[in-house]
Motif scaffolding. Structure first.
Motif, short mmCIF file in Angstrom:
data_model
loop_
_atom_site.label_atom_id
_atom_site.label_comp_id
_atom_site.label_asym_id
_atom_site.label_seq_id
_atom_site.Cartn_x
_atom_site.Cartn_y
_atom_site.Cartn_z
N VAL B 240 10.94 2.08 -1.56
CA VAL B 240 11.32 2.86 -0.38
C VAL B 240 12.62 3.62 -0.64
O VAL B 240 12.72 4.83 -0.43
CB VAL B 240 11.47 1.96 0.87
CG1 VAL B 240 12.14 2.71 2.00
CG2 VAL B 240 10.11 1.44 1.30
N ALA B 241 13.64 2.89 -1.16
CA ALA B 241 14.95 3.51 -1.37
C ALA B 241 14.86 4.65 -2.39
O ALA B 241 15.42 5.73 -2.18
CB ALA B 241 15.95 2.46 -1.83
N LEU B 242 14.14 4.41 -3.48
CA LEU B 242 14.09 5.43 -4.53
C LEU B 242 13.21 6.60 -4.11
O LEU B 242 13.57 7.76 -4.33
CB LEU B 242 13.58 4.81 -5.84
CG LEU B 242 14.52 3.75 -6.43
CD1 LEU B 242 14.00 3.23 -7.75
CD2 LEU B 242 15.93 4.31 -6.61
N THR B 243 12.06 6.30 -3.49
CA THR B 243 11.19 7.39 -3.04
C THR B 243 11.93 8.28 -2.05
O THR B 243 11.86 9.51 -2.11
CB THR B 243 9.93 6.81 -2.36
OG1 THR B 243 9.34 5.86 -3.23
CG2 THR B 243 8.94 7.91 -2.07
N SER B 244 12.67 7.63 -1.16
CA SER B 244 13.41 8.40 -0.17
C SER B 244 14.41 9.34 -0.86
O SER B 244 14.58 10.49 -0.46
CB SER B 244 14.11 7.44 0.78
OG SER B 244 15.09 8.12 1.51
N GLN B 245 15.06 8.83 -1.90
CA GLN B 245 16.03 9.69 -2.60
C GLN B 245 15.34 10.82 -3.34
O GLN B 245 15.86 11.94 -3.42
CB GLN B 245 16.86 8.84 -3.58
CG GLN B 245 17.77 7.87 -2.84
CD GLN B 245 18.64 7.07 -3.79
OE1 GLN B 245 19.36 7.61 -4.61
NE2 GLN B 245 18.57 5.76 -3.68
N ILE B 246 14.14 10.54 -3.87
CA ILE B 246 13.41 11.61 -4.57
C ILE B 246 12.97 12.67 -3.57
O ILE B 246 13.16 13.87 -3.78
CB ILE B 246 12.19 11.01 -5.31
CG1 ILE B 246 12.67 10.15 -6.48
CG2 ILE B 246 11.28 12.13 -5.82
CD1 ILE B 246 11.58 9.30 -7.10
N LEU B 247 12.40 12.23 -2.45
CA LEU B 247 11.96 13.19 -1.44
C LEU B 247 13.14 14.02 -0.94
O LEU B 247 13.02 15.21 -0.65
CB LEU B 247 11.31 12.46 -0.25
CG LEU B 247 10.04 11.67 -0.56
CD1 LEU B 247 9.48 11.05 0.71
CD2 LEU B 247 8.99 12.58 -1.20
N ASP B 248 14.30 13.36 -0.87
CA ASP B 248 15.50 14.04 -0.39
C ASP B 248 15.94 15.14 -1.34
O ASP B 248 16.64 16.07 -0.96
CB ASP B 248 16.62 13.01 -0.21
CG ASP B 248 17.66 13.48 0.77
OD1 ASP B 248 17.34 14.36 1.58
OD2 ASP B 248 18.79 12.97 0.71
N ALA B 249 15.52 15.02 -2.60
CA ALA B 249 15.94 16.01 -3.59
C ALA B 249 14.96 17.18 -3.67
O ALA B 249 15.24 18.18 -4.33
CB ALA B 249 16.07 15.35 -4.97
N LEU B 250 13.82 17.06 -3.02
CA LEU B 250 12.83 18.14 -3.07
C LEU B 250 13.11 19.13 -1.93
O LEU B 250 12.91 18.80 -0.77
CB LEU B 250 11.41 17.58 -2.94
CG LEU B 250 10.94 16.69 -4.08
CD1 LEU B 250 9.56 16.12 -3.78
CD2 LEU B 250 10.90 17.48 -5.38
#
Lengths: 444, 310
Positions: B240-250
């Motif tokens: 959850v934490a990492l996916t959220s950070q990845i989505l935040d970078a798109l």
């Protein structure tokens, strides 16, 4: 109302209805987090709509609003601005700092794209602080009434610009131009001043619907260009109903619904801030540089004296590249010529350089990008950018065209550059009209 | 099986000292009262203390704490040896100017992964760990009301998140001041704060990051009620934490960014501006509280309605 059976004594035959109650209570329990989530998201969606509700204001004519803007005096203000650019520029990766990721650098060019936060403080007419927020940094300009300080947190660099005294020999406009060269027009006030200068016979001025900006009701002044070929559909200026200051400027481009450029307050207080905020002392560990603009100002005002000095690196009006303004009003086009050989030099700088990486976040500027090993020099970046632009040709020759929602730039292969808030046809017409600088050789 | 047996059972599985004692305490504290509604005062406090003991005495967690504490030391020593942090971002560049920046830089570096990992480990373990060890049903037999048990677990998570950020900040601050000295603190805005104000800002940063981590912990608490595999829950929280950070970078997903749990984490940098800029901090606090509330409620809905069989 029947009393619920005591679970301890309830006969086993009550089991099915217990199960039903159980699932009902399960549903009721899940309703709590679901309801909370809906409430939070709903509040997030509704709050901005409520905040932007159309206020009920007495009518005011366009002439009155312009008069308001030009006569309003504020003793001071502090506020937060949001600057949004949606220019539809081609990918400028490598040119502008990518505002997205943490660590993205802060520079004025990054304002060309995306959303940025600025904070402003002003005391009186000539003392102010403007801060451009980056994810991890800040670019600050402090005008303390005597000097102009700029601070870049990315480089820990404080620069002090020694400004000429506003004496009788120095036109105030000249001083202002020099300060503007360092600090582009950022606040609604500065942008409005620029726009009002442009209001002329080529502009329709009307009154729009009242709006709420920074929680304050405001009138709207709408400027609509009449000129053919202009990329600007309209400009909307929100004028604070109570204090008559501009609180938001939106520039709409032809054929694009959301504003292409917008700068407006999200919070605003017209109480003068502490004197401290409009002074600057370099923090410990900062590199301090000094730039003396006093001499340059004297050179500029002297009638063609030292301005011809070949060693002068400043861009006085006398020694820049020849610049022409073609057309008038909104459709005016700037025609300039690059120094001979400049394009070739750029092309050489680009030779052997790798293709620009799309997401590398390096910034355009001599002092940035130190943490990036793919450190492409700015000239090469410009050359690569030029090469990536579509090639165009016409009766004026061939060149490269950069188009965006508000601004078009055409760089001809013979070194002429035309810039304007106009469409391609108008740019080409301006190029055709301007005489070619005389080919120094056969150009492609 | 009696509640005393439960203590033994748990102790043989989880090894850390004080665990047998834990249920022992609970039993002596609560059993005499008889009904679930008649739990004596102090029982909750005892449960909370035993929960903290469980967290802070685990060798695995202590090893994690060592990693968290090592990062600021590595940052400080490497910059001390190399002589400067020039060419880096503001946080790193200022380390040689003021030792407190070691703490800030360490928090900045650990926020994307190490601190979330620490929280995910603890949060994933909350309910699933007990279920996995087979201790959950005995805890409930003791009896501990499920809602209370969940709130105690959440409170322990808050304490853990605060202690993790304070550990990084404390080690970083002490090592930084020892190597680079204490003095006025330069802010991102180009102004200067006194050392005391600087410490205050650092504590504010810790408080803000604790809120952010608690929100992630609440998500973990919920996930932990869905499974009996603590490792699965921990990994899910990290995902959850990492996916959220990845989505935040798109940038294409810009409209949903502000709803992502990690979106406002780095707003802590705004605490280093002068004056503090609240445009991102306030929504950050609201977002963290909202996530905590929603997922704690979801964990409650799940935990109080689920069949506990292990």
């Amino acid at each position: 109302m029947t009393s619920a059976p005591d679970p301890r004594t309830a006969p086993r035959t009550r089991q099915p209805s217990r199960a039903a109650r159980w699932s009902r209570s399960r549903a009721a329990r899940w309703a709590v987090p679901t309801g909370l989530a809906v409430a939070v998201v709903g509040a997030g969606l509704v709050a901005p709509v409520v905040a932007a509700a159309e206020p009920d204001l007495p009518e005011r004519t366009a002439a009155e609003l312009i008069d308001d803007l030009q006569t309003a005096e504020v003793a001071g203000l502090s506020g937060t601005l949001v600057h949004r650019a949606d220019l539809g520029l081609p990918s400028l990766a490598g040119l502008t700092g990518q505002g997205g990721g943490p660590g993205g650098s802060t520079d004025a060019l990054s304002l060309l794209d995306g959303e940025h936060t600025l904070r402003v403080w002003a005391v009186g007419p000539d003392r102010s602080r403007v801060s451009l927020h980056g994810e991890m940094g800040e670019l600050t300009a402090v005008s303390d009434g005597e000097d102009l300080w700029t601070w870049s947190s990315d480089d820990r660099l404080a620069t002090r610009y020694l400004l000429p005294d506003d004496g009788p020999g120095t036109p105030a406009a000249d001083l202002r131009a020099r300060v503007d060269a360092v600090v582009p027009p950022l606040t609604p006030r500065e942008v409005t001043d620029l726009l009002l200068e442009a209001v002329g016979p080529s502009t329709d001025v009307t009154v729009g619907d009242p709006v709420t900006v920074a929680g304050r009701p405001a009138h709207q002044l709408v400027l609509t260009p009449r000129a053919d070929g202009s990329l600007v559909e309209s400009v909307r200026i929100a004028v604070d109903a109570a204090d008559r200051v501009p609180t938001r400027v939106q520039v709409f481009a032809v054929g694009h619904e959301p504003p292409a450029l917008e700068v407006g307050f999200t919070s605003l207080s017209l109480v003068p801030p502490d004197e401290e905020t409009v002074t600057f002392t370099p923090p410990p560990g900062a590199t301090v540089e000094e730039v003396d603009l006093r001499q340059a100002a004297e050179d500029a005002t002297a009638p063609h004296g030292g301005a011809q000095d070949p060693g002068a690196g400043t861009t006085g009006p006398g020694d820049g590249p020849p610049v022409d303004l073609v057309g008038d009003g909104w459709a005016s086009v700037l025609v300039a010529s690059l120094p001979p050989g400049a394009l070739e030099a750029l092309a050489q700088g680009a030779a052997g350089m790798p293709a620009p990486e799309s997401e590398d976040g390096a910034s355009f500027g001599p002092r940035h990008g130190g943490d990036d090993d793919a450190d492409v020099p700015p000239t090469a970046q410009v050359a690569l950018l030029l090469e990536s632009l579509p090639a165009v040709e016409g009766d004026w020759g061939t060149g490269r065209l950069l188009t965006s929602r508000l601004l078009s730039v055409l760089v001809a292969d013979d070194g002429r550059v035309v810039v304007g808030a106009v469409d391609r046809t108008t740019l080409e017409a301006a190029l055709t009209r301007s005489a070619s600088p005389g080919p120094t050789g056969p150009t492609g | 099986m009696s509640a005393a047996d439960a203590g033994l059972h748990r102790a043989t599985h989880t090894a850390p000292a004080g665990d047998a004692e834990r249920l022992g305490n609970l039993v002596t504290g609560m059993a005499p009262a008889g009904g679930a509604r008649a739990v004596p005062r102090g029982a909750t406090w005892r449960l909370f203390r035993s929960e903290l003991r469980l967290i802070y005495r685990r060798r695995r967690n202590l090893a994690g704490a060592l990693v968290l504490a090592a990062v600021p030391i590595i940052i400080a020593v490497s910059i001390r040896v190399s002589g400067s942090g020039d060419g880096d971002s503001f946080l790193f560049g200022q380390i040689t100017v003021n030792g407190l920046f070691v703490a800030l830089a360490a928090l900045f570096v650990q926020m994307p992964f190490f601190l979330p990992t620490a929280v995910a480990t603890i949060a994933g373990d909350t309910v699933a760990g007990e279920a996995n060890q087979g201790t959950l049903r005995y805890l409930l037999v003791v009896p501990v009301e499920r809602t209370r048990l969940l709130l105690v677990k959440l409170a322990a998570l808050v304490v853990f998140a605060a202690s993790a950020t304070l550990l990084v900040a404390g080690v970083g601050g002490v090592v930084g001041v020892a190597l680079f000295g204490a003095g006025p603190l330069p802010t991102i805005s180009g102004t200067t704060l006194s050392f005391a104000e600087g410490v205050g800002r650092l504590l504010l940063v810790c408080g803000y990051l604790t809120l952010c981590l608690v929100a992630l912990g609440a998500i973990g608490l919920f996930i932990s009620t869905l499974t009996e595999q603590p490792l699965a829950a921990t990994i899910a929280v990290l995902v959850v934490a990492l996916t959220s950070q990845i989505l935040d970078a798109l940038s294409q997903l810009e409209p949903i960014h502000e709803y992502l749990p990690t979106h406002w984490w780095f707003a802590f940098v705004d605490l280093l501006r002068d004056p503090v800029a609240t445009e991102a901090l306030l929504p950050g606090v609201v977002s963290a509280l909202a996530y905590t509330a929603v997922f704690t409620a979801a964990a409650w809905a799940r935990f109080t309605t689920k069949d506990i069989s292990s």
